[in-house]
Design a protein around this motif. Structure first.
Motif, PDB file in Angstrom:
ATOM      1  N   GLY A  59     -36.947  46.635 -15.753  1.00 47.16           N
ATOM      2  CA  GLY A  59     -35.755  47.473 -15.812  1.00 47.16           C
ATOM      3  C   GLY A  59     -36.033  48.932 -16.142  1.00 47.16           C
ATOM      4  N   GLY A  61     -37.770  50.935 -14.498  1.00 47.33           N
ATOM      5  CA  GLY A  61     -37.733  51.719 -13.256  1.00 47.33           C
ATOM      6  C   GLY A  61     -39.058  51.781 -12.523  1.00 47.33           C
ATOM      7  N   LYS A  62     -39.895  50.790 -12.718  1.00 47.13           N
ATOM      8  CA  LYS A  62     -41.224  50.829 -12.083  1.00 47.13           C
ATOM      9  C   LYS A  62     -41.139  50.904 -10.561  1.00 47.13           C
ATOM     10  CE  LYS A  62     -42.549  47.081 -14.097  1.00 47.13           C
ATOM     11  NZ  LYS A  62     -41.378  46.964 -15.002  1.00 47.13           N
ATOM     12  N   SER A  63     -40.364  49.988  -9.981  1.00 45.71           N
ATOM     13  CA  SER A  63     -40.374  49.987  -8.510  1.00 45.71           C
ATOM     14  C   SER A  63     -39.697  51.232  -7.958  1.00 45.71           C
ATOM     15  CB  SER A  63     -39.773  48.715  -7.922  1.00 45.71           C
ATOM     16  OG  SER A  63     -38.720  48.259  -8.683  1.00 45.71           O
ATOM     17  N   THR A  64     -38.650  51.702  -8.641  1.00 47.35           N
ATOM     18  CA  THR A  64     -37.980  52.923  -8.184  1.00 47.35           C
ATOM     19  C   THR A  64     -38.952  54.110  -8.264  1.00 47.35           C
ATOM     20  OG1 THR A  64     -35.992  51.989  -9.206  1.00 47.35           O
ATOM     21  CG2 THR A  64     -35.854  54.257  -8.443  1.00 47.35           C
ATOM     22  N   ASN A 195     -38.853  57.693 -18.202  1.00 40.03           N
ATOM     23  CA  ASN A 195     -38.071  57.638 -16.961  1.00 40.03           C
ATOM     24  C   ASN A 195     -36.570  57.674 -17.291  1.00 40.03           C
ATOM     25  OD1 ASN A 195     -37.758  57.427 -14.143  1.00 40.03           O
ATOM     26  ND2 ASN A 195     -37.395  55.222 -14.315  1.00 40.03           N
ATOM     27  N   LYS A 196     -35.750  57.836 -16.274  1.00 37.97           N
ATOM     28  CA  LYS A 196     -34.284  57.898 -16.405  1.00 37.97           C
ATOM     29  C   LYS A 196     -33.849  59.093 -17.261  1.00 37.97           C
ATOM     30  CE  LYS A 196     -33.859  52.919 -15.786  1.00 37.97           C
ATOM     31  NZ  LYS A 196     -33.093  51.696 -15.961  1.00 37.97           N
ATOM     32  N   ASP A 198     -32.512  61.610 -16.242  1.00 34.79           N
ATOM     33  CA  ASP A 198     -31.194  62.061 -15.749  1.00 34.79           C
ATOM     34  C   ASP A 198     -30.054  61.449 -16.556  1.00 34.79           C
ATOM     35  OD1 ASP A 198     -30.167  59.576 -13.697  1.00 34.79           O
ATOM     36  OD2 ASP A 198     -32.280  59.664 -14.186  1.00 34.79           O
ATOM     37  N   SER A 233     -37.259  61.436 -13.467  1.00 28.64           N
ATOM     38  CA  SER A 233     -36.159  60.597 -12.992  1.00 28.64           C
ATOM     39  C   SER A 233     -36.569  60.041 -11.639  1.00 28.64           C
ATOM     40  CB  SER A 233     -34.869  61.411 -12.849  1.00 28.64           C
ATOM     41  OG  SER A 233     -33.948  60.645 -12.085  1.00 28.64           O
ATOM     42  N   ALA A 234     -36.849  58.767 -11.628  1.00 29.29           N
ATOM     43  CA  ALA A 234     -37.254  58.143 -10.371  1.00 29.29           C
ATOM     44  C   ALA A 234     -36.101  58.195  -9.379  1.00 29.29           C
ATOM     45  CB  ALA A 234     -37.674  56.697 -10.620  1.00 29.29           C
ATOM     46  N   LEU A 235     -34.875  58.209  -9.920  1.00 32.09           N
ATOM     47  CA  LEU A 235     -33.686  58.170  -9.070  1.00 32.09           C
ATOM     48  C   LEU A 235     -33.478  59.503  -8.337  1.00 32.09           C
ATOM     49  CD1 LEU A 235     -31.759  55.802  -8.684  1.00 32.09           C
ATOM     50  CD2 LEU A 235     -30.199  56.883 -10.302  1.00 32.09           C
TER      51      LEU A 235
END
Ligand code: GDP
Length: 321
Positions: A59, A61-64, A195-196, A198, A233-235
């Motif tokens: 959760g 965000g590794k794959s993102t 990560n995240k 944002d 932010s991977a997103l």
């Protein structure tokens, strides 16, 4: 004579790469021999990539992030391979990390190759197959190999021991999370990425500061590389180019070739230990082992004496192979 897959693999054909990796995953004896032959053929052409390990709790965000980083690199002309080590697949045959649909855009990029975690076999077996898969990817011309692992169990140590640098992904609430991150995993990290960012930029900055302080405490002053903490932010893609800049900086600071030699030496020792252990557990040795262990437990021999006896050529019925 070279293995029939050698030429198509070296020319970078994806199908050949997929088949080569499948060969290394097979447990059939003749396939194992073929896989070792193929590895020997391609070994002189391998080793030229940068190998990056990535970990973090499910959760985070590794794959993102891997998809964002992979697309950034593939668009810049790199050839990017993504491999996964998932200990849950070794235990249950199922996988926490699922399949390739987790990175839909990277999967279809012509410069990318994604391979889900091999399932079945012990973690040691999964680690071996991942090493071999990395070699195959390099032989096929992939210059960036990203190895993803779930942040549970021993797989981080294994992945850190087979990659050039190791990245730990965390969340902006690292203050609370820092307690949860095992010190051992922090010690493996060459880079930490919050990560995240944002979602909560203030918390992300605070987490970055705390991680920076924690990493500083863990690193000797004369280390060639001081692990860094970054935000991303991977997103949105923010911070992804900076992450790669840090990887490049690491590559300049650290003698990766020397690091790999050390890793290979340890890997060889580990294989030898496993093989030696198997020898003593098999055939006439297993009986001697059982007897000597009983004598140690009964107090008739010390453990040191028992090991000496086990290894003594005069007491062995068969020579060591
Ligand atoms: P993994 O289990 O570590 O591989 O995590 P995933 O990549 O599957 O991401 C878990 C969830 O977090 C998904 O819903 C993602 O869309 C979301 N996510 C990943 N990266 C970011 C990010 O940078 N910002 C935000 N807001 N959400 C993210």
């Amino acid at each position: 004579m070279a293995h029939p897959l050698t030429a198509p693999l070296l020319s970078g054909q994806r199908r050949a790469l997929a088949r080569a990796i499948t060969l290394t995953e097979s447990t059939r004896t003749e396939h194992e021999a073929q896989a070792q032959q193929l590895l020997t053929d391609v070994l002189p052409h391998a080793g030229k990539s940068i190998r990056v390990g990535l970990t973090g709790v499910p959760g985070v965000g590794k794959s993102t992030l891997i998809e964002a980083l992979g697309l950034h690199l593939a668009d810049a002309g790199h050839r990017v391979a993504v491999l996964a080590v998932d200990p849950s697949s070794a235990r249950t045959g199922g996988s926490i990390m699922g399949d390739k649909t987790r990175m839909p855009r990277l999967t279809v990029h012509p410069h990318a190759f994604i391979r889900p975690s091999p399932s079945g076999g012990a973690l040691g077996g999964v680690a071996r197959r991942t090493r071999e898969a990395m070699t195959m990817c390099e032989a096929a011309g992939y210059d960036v190999v990203l190895v993803e692992t779930v942040g549970v169990g021993q797989s981080e140590t294994q992945v850190a021991a087979m990659t050039d640098l190791f990245v730990l992904l965390t969340l902006p609430n690292a203050g609370d999370e820092l307690q949860g991150i095992k010190r051992g995993i922090m010690e493996l990290a060459d880079l930490c990425v919050v990560n995240k960012a944002d979602a909560d930029s203030k918390a992300a900055t605070r987490a970055q500061t705390e991680l920076t302080a924690a990493l500083r405490l863990l690193t000797p002053h004369d280390a060639p590389w001081r692990p860094r903490a970054l935000q991303a932010s991977a997103l949105t893609g923010k911070g992804i180019p900076e992450l790669w800049t840090a990887v490049e900086a690491y590559r300049k600071a650290v003698d990766v070739r020397q690091k790999r030699q050390g890793q290979t030496a340890l890997w060889f020792d580990e294989l030898l230990r496993e093989a030696a252990w198997r020898v003593f557990q098999a055939g006439t040795d297993s009986e001697r082992l059982r007897r000597l262990r009983a004598e140690v437990l009964g107090g008739a021999l010390t453990p040191v004496q028992a090991v000496h006896r086990l290894l003594s050529p005069t007491e062995r019925k068969e020579p060591l192979p």
